[in-house]
Design a protein around this motif. Sequence first.
Motif, mmCIF file in Angstrom:
data_model
loop_
_atom_site.group_PDB
_atom_site.id
_atom_site.type_symbol
_atom_site.label_atom_id
_atom_site.label_comp_id
_atom_site.label_asym_id
_atom_site.label_seq_id
_atom_site.Cartn_x
_atom_site.Cartn_y
_atom_site.Cartn_z
ATOM 1 N N THR A 142 0.796 -1.220 0.000
ATOM 2 C CA THR A 142 0.000 0.000 0.000
ATOM 3 C C THR A 142 0.833 1.276 0.000
ATOM 4 O O THR A 142 0.303 2.355 -0.224
ATOM 5 N N GLY A 143 2.120 1.158 0.271
ATOM 6 C CA GLY A 143 2.960 2.337 0.398
ATOM 7 C C GLY A 143 2.974 2.911 1.787
ATOM 8 O O GLY A 143 3.772 3.770 2.110
ATOM 9 N N LEU A 144 2.044 2.438 2.651
ATOM 10 C CA LEU A 144 1.953 2.938 4.020
ATOM 11 C C LEU A 144 2.057 1.788 5.010
ATOM 12 O O LEU A 144 1.670 0.661 4.703
ATOM 13 N N CYS A 145 2.572 2.075 6.186
ATOM 14 C CA CYS A 145 2.713 1.048 7.222
ATOM 15 C C CYS A 145 2.618 1.704 8.580
ATOM 16 O O CYS A 145 3.288 2.705 8.834
ATOM 17 N N LEU A 146 1.768 1.153 9.466
ATOM 18 C CA LEU A 146 1.643 1.660 10.823
ATOM 19 C C LEU A 146 2.347 0.713 11.781
ATOM 20 O O LEU A 146 2.063 -0.482 11.800
ATOM 21 N N ILE A 147 3.273 1.243 12.573
ATOM 22 C CA ILE A 147 4.011 0.442 13.553
ATOM 23 C C ILE A 147 3.552 0.872 14.937
ATOM 24 O O ILE A 147 3.769 2.012 15.355
ATOM 25 N N GLU A 148 2.913 -0.038 15.653
ATOM 26 C CA GLU A 148 2.321 0.299 16.950
ATOM 27 C C GLU A 148 3.383 0.605 17.999
ATOM 28 O O GLU A 148 3.221 1.521 18.805
ATOM 29 N N ARG A 149 4.450 -0.181 18.049
ATOM 30 C CA ARG A 149 5.549 0.038 19.010
ATOM 31 C C ARG A 149 6.829 0.248 18.206
ATOM 32 O O ARG A 149 7.592 -0.685 17.950
#
Length: 319
Positions: A142-149
């Motif tokens: 997707t081109g995006l990535c969310l890293i929680e920690r």
Amino acid sequence: MPKISIIIPTYNRALFVTEAIDSVMAQTFRDYEVIVVDDGSTDNTKDVLLRYGERIRYIYQSNSGVGAARNAGVRCAVGEWLAFLDSDDIWLPEYLSCQMAQANQNPSAHTLMTNSIRFESDGSSLNVFQHYGIDYPETAKTGLCLIERPLSLILQKGNPGFPATMFKRESFIRVGLFNENVTISEDLEAIAYMCLQGPLSLCAKPLAHTIRRKETIRNLGSRWYSDNIYCRVSLQTLYGNLRMQRTLTHLERRVLIKVLGANTRALGNLYLRNGELFKARRFYVEALLLDLSMKSLMKVIVTYFPHKLALNLTKSTSE
């Protein structure tokens, strides 16, 4: 009230600062304010900025370092997000639009970061995320990535690119702004503490160009090349302070100990190269106590040999 406050610290960069500002003015996302903090320039920086008139807010202060200059900008900022651009770097026109797309798609994020291209002083260039080994399946799709920690990522990979990073203003105020007592790695420290505030959103598209120049300014990244011991000691202090954070997970604490041990060993390497065997041994022993490893044990042993032989036995200068 603007959505984004853009803070550009500058010091004796009249030749470059207008390129940075022009790249901001060319952004497709327009809801921003621009704050230029002149950290005591003695060249014609103020004169070259006159062309922008009321499109920028100009702040002059006595020379206090890049951290203090950024903090001066933060204290004047009113935007929901803080964006930092060094005065000799540039953003591509869709940079802010991409960052706001990340903020909308990942509303829990406290830090936003895009990829960038770094241009070295020898004319070569590199893709920063590829160079630092940042690769996630979500980013590829997707081109995006969310890293929680995200702290472990930053500790292991370092600071992939501060001029391509944005912070939630209220979160950054909560962590205490930039450390004005250090003149190197203050950006890494800021990102590390922001990673303890909440998730980090990554965009794989390179939307900033950072330029490495050979300069004599003491508070710039070029100091890595001129004073390695000072830089390593600064990192040592940062890692030591992070160890005292009670909110660290077990994994984050283990990663922190690993990078602290590696940095301690690197300090030993520098002293060994300088022929200071006693100091080298002290740091190797400290690294061994932090994180038991054969690598650190062998380093301790070689310090009991004559200097030239110790250097031959220790080929690595960074591990």
